[in-house]
Design a protein around this motif. Structure first.
Motif, PDB file in Angstrom:
ATOM      1  N   VAL A 228       0.862  -1.176   0.000  1.00 20.40           N
ATOM      2  CA  VAL A 228       0.000   0.000   0.000  1.00 20.40           C
ATOM      3  C   VAL A 228       0.901   1.230   0.000  1.00 20.40           C
ATOM      4  CG1 VAL A 228      -1.795   1.261   1.239  1.00 20.40           C
ATOM      5  CG2 VAL A 228      -1.813  -1.233   1.237  1.00 20.40           C
ATOM      6  N   GLU A 229       0.802   2.040  -1.036  1.00 14.21           N
ATOM      7  CA  GLU A 229       1.640   3.230  -1.125  1.00 14.21           C
ATOM      8  C   GLU A 229       1.258   4.245  -0.054  1.00 14.21           C
ATOM      9  OE1 GLU A 229       4.260   3.590  -2.977  1.00 14.21           O
ATOM     10  OE2 GLU A 229       3.994   1.644  -3.962  1.00 14.21           O
ATOM     11  N   ARG A 230       2.202   5.115   0.288  1.00  7.24           N
ATOM     12  CA  ARG A 230       1.965   6.093   1.356  1.00  7.24           C
ATOM     13  C   ARG A 230       0.748   6.958   1.080  1.00  7.24           C
ATOM     14  NH1 ARG A 230       0.388   9.192   4.168  1.00  7.24           N
ATOM     15  NH2 ARG A 230       1.324  10.387   5.873  1.00  7.24           N
ATOM     16  N   SER A 231       0.564   7.359  -0.170  1.00  7.33           N
ATOM     17  CA  SER A 231      -0.571   8.221  -0.506  1.00  7.33           C
ATOM     18  C   SER A 231      -1.905   7.526  -0.304  1.00  7.33           C
ATOM     19  CB  SER A 231      -0.449   8.696  -1.957  1.00  7.33           C
ATOM     20  OG  SER A 231      -0.421   7.580  -2.843  1.00  7.33           O
ATOM     21  N   ALA A 232      -1.921   6.190  -0.413  1.00  6.12           N
ATOM     22  CA  ALA A 232      -3.159   5.427  -0.256  1.00  6.12           C
ATOM     23  C   ALA A 232      -3.351   4.896   1.165  1.00  6.12           C
ATOM     24  CB  ALA A 232      -3.180   4.254  -1.242  1.00  6.12           C
ATOM     25  N   LEU A 233      -2.349   5.067   2.016  1.00  2.18           N
ATOM     26  CA  LEU A 233      -2.393   4.476   3.346  1.00  2.18           C
ATOM     27  C   LEU A 233      -3.515   5.037   4.230  1.00  2.18           C
ATOM     28  CD1 LEU A 233      -1.129   2.397   5.181  1.00  2.18           C
ATOM     29  CD2 LEU A 233       0.629   4.067   5.813  1.00  2.18           C
ATOM     30  N   PRO A 234      -3.764   6.356   4.264  1.00  2.00           N
ATOM     31  CA  PRO A 234      -4.879   6.847   5.099  1.00  2.00           C
ATOM     32  C   PRO A 234      -6.217   6.224   4.726  1.00  2.00           C
ATOM     33  CG  PRO A 234      -3.455   8.661   4.457  1.00  2.00           C
ATOM     34  CD  PRO A 234      -2.997   7.474   3.670  1.00  2.00           C
ATOM     35  N   GLN A 235      -6.486   6.086   3.425  1.00  2.00           N
ATOM     36  CA  GLN A 235      -7.749   5.480   3.002  1.00  2.00           C
ATOM     37  C   GLN A 235      -7.799   4.013   3.386  1.00  2.00           C
ATOM     38  OE1 GLN A 235     -10.418   6.927   1.924  1.00  2.00           O
ATOM     39  NE2 GLN A 235     -11.561   5.037   1.638  1.00  2.00           N
ATOM     40  N   TRP A 236      -6.670   3.320   3.277  1.00  2.00           N
ATOM     41  CA  TRP A 236      -6.603   1.910   3.683  1.00  2.00           C
ATOM     42  C   TRP A 236      -6.910   1.772   5.169  1.00  2.00           C
ATOM     43  CZ3 TRP A 236      -3.659  -1.058   7.058  1.00  2.00           C
ATOM     44  CH2 TRP A 236      -3.650  -2.434   6.846  1.00  2.00           C
ATOM     45  N   ILE A 237      -6.348   2.660   5.979  1.00  2.00           N
ATOM     46  CA  ILE A 237      -6.610   2.646   7.418  1.00  2.00           C
ATOM     47  C   ILE A 237      -8.088   2.902   7.686  1.00  2.00           C
ATOM     48  CG2 ILE A 237      -6.157   3.858   9.594  1.00  2.00           C
ATOM     49  CD1 ILE A 237      -3.303   4.394   8.488  1.00  2.00           C
TER      50      ILE A 237
END
Length: 366
Positions: free
Chosen positions: A144-153
């Protein structure tokens, strides 16, 4: 047949295939995909499971081939798992995997699952991988790329009945969480589960505040020099400083960090020189083996970098090379990590001046 990780659930609902190949370097997501396939298989009567780990060049593949053709007295369906940690099955393994792949067609009694690490382009072009892909389902598990990490969380919190506050405060909370767990998805999963225990979903409607997340989520971020390179080229100064501090705390070698930064600078100079000789930017990037994420970053940065600025960067990289090897340089820090900070931020500052697509805001504590 290739399948994206987020398509696996719908795929399994439509029916189980007899051959799956999972490859990638994200252990949590690969394990979750494996668990989902196993669970579906058990629900469909696959009651027996054997596991084989390919270790060394002299691994006996006959045992694996035999396992696929034999059933115990107590089961009529079985799962055969083959783990290849190196991603290189060898000559005998190549032949065996092609044989297993061809035998999987129409085999309703044996489910074969091949587990591999991240594979390079050359390995994906081999005959054995092509056979696995042609005769079964291939699933690439990407980080999971850093830019997508908040949405993943946010999605993971939602799955356990929790969410952050609405608006900017909620986004700040997710950014803080992502900063704490970047590069360590397994630990991120554990921290999310911990929040579920500490602040049950039936309390306060499942809404998590920034204060609650700050008090509970540990700093378990893990960084690597390749992600540092991408952050520098993206002009993300706050993230770059955090990553350098993390790499130093983890005991990463100064010379490796310097090599990564200086190689980016040299690559920028080579591509710039090729453009000056009349080559189109796409051709210059291909000739210098710049692909993927870095290709997009180079395309954004290069038009804004002058020959004089690149010359200054090259000189700075040369100076820092001496510092990390113990030499002192006038007007530069004597400590290697401080010099690396200065070099990274020098390049980062020039990259930040280039036009860029909107990025997720960095967390700033008030």
């Amino acid at each position: 047949m290739q399948l994206a990780a987020n398509q696996l659930s719908n795929h399994l609902q439509r029916g189980l295939k007899s051959l799956y190949t999972l490859h990638g370097d994200e252990p949590l997501l690969q394990q979750e995909a494996l668990d989902a396939i196993r669970a579906n298989a058990r629900a469909n009567g696959y009651t027996e499971r054997t596991s084989h780990t390919v270790a060394g060049a002299h691994f006996d593949w006959s045992e694996v081939l035999a396992a696929g053709g034999s059933l115990s007295l107590f089961a009529d369906k079985q799962i055969v798992e083959i783990r290849i940690p190196s991603g290189k099955p060898g000559k005998d393994g190549s032949v065996a995997l092609q044989q297993l792949a061809e035998g999987a067609q129409g085999n309703d009694s044996t489910l074969t699952i091949v587990l591999l690490p991240r594979l390079d382009k050359m390995t994906k072009s081999t005959a054995w991988f092509a056979a696995l892909d042609a005769n079964g389902v291939t699933l690439e598990v990407s980080p999971v790329e850093r830019s997508a990490l908040p949405q993943w969380i946010a999605q993971r919190l939602g799955a356990q009945g929790q969410r952050v506050e609405a608006g900017e405060e909620g986004q700040r909370t997710l950014q803080f969480f992502a900063d704490r767990v970047e590069g360590n998805l397994l630990a991120a999963h554990q921290e999310i589960q911990k929040l579920g225990l500490l602040f049950p979903a039936d309390a306060n409607g499942g809404v998590l505040t920034l204060a609650q997340v700050e008090s509970a989520v540990l700093n378990v971020a893990r960084y690597d020099v390749f992600k540092l390179s991408e952050a520098v080229l993206a002009g993300q100064a706050v993230r770059v400083q955090r990553m350098l501090d993390g790499l130093q705390a983890e005991g990463e070698a100064e010379v490796l960090v310097h090599y990564t930064l200086s190689e980016d600078i040299r690559a920028l100079k080579r591509v710039k020189d090729a453009m000056a000789q009349g080559r189109p930017l796409p051709m210059a990037l291909r000739e210098n083996r710049i692909w993927g994420v870095k290709e997009r970053l180079f395309e954004r940065v290069l038009p804004k970098l002058s020959e004089s600025k690149l010359a200054e960067l090259l000189q700075s990289a040369h100076v820092v090379d001496g510092i990390v090897k113990g030499l002192k340089q006038p007007d530069w820090p004597t400590a290697g990590w401080q010099a690396l900070h200065r070099l990274a931020l020098q390049l980062c500052g020039l990259c930040a001046a280039a036009p860029k697509a909107p990025a997720a805001p960095a967390y700033v504590r008030r």
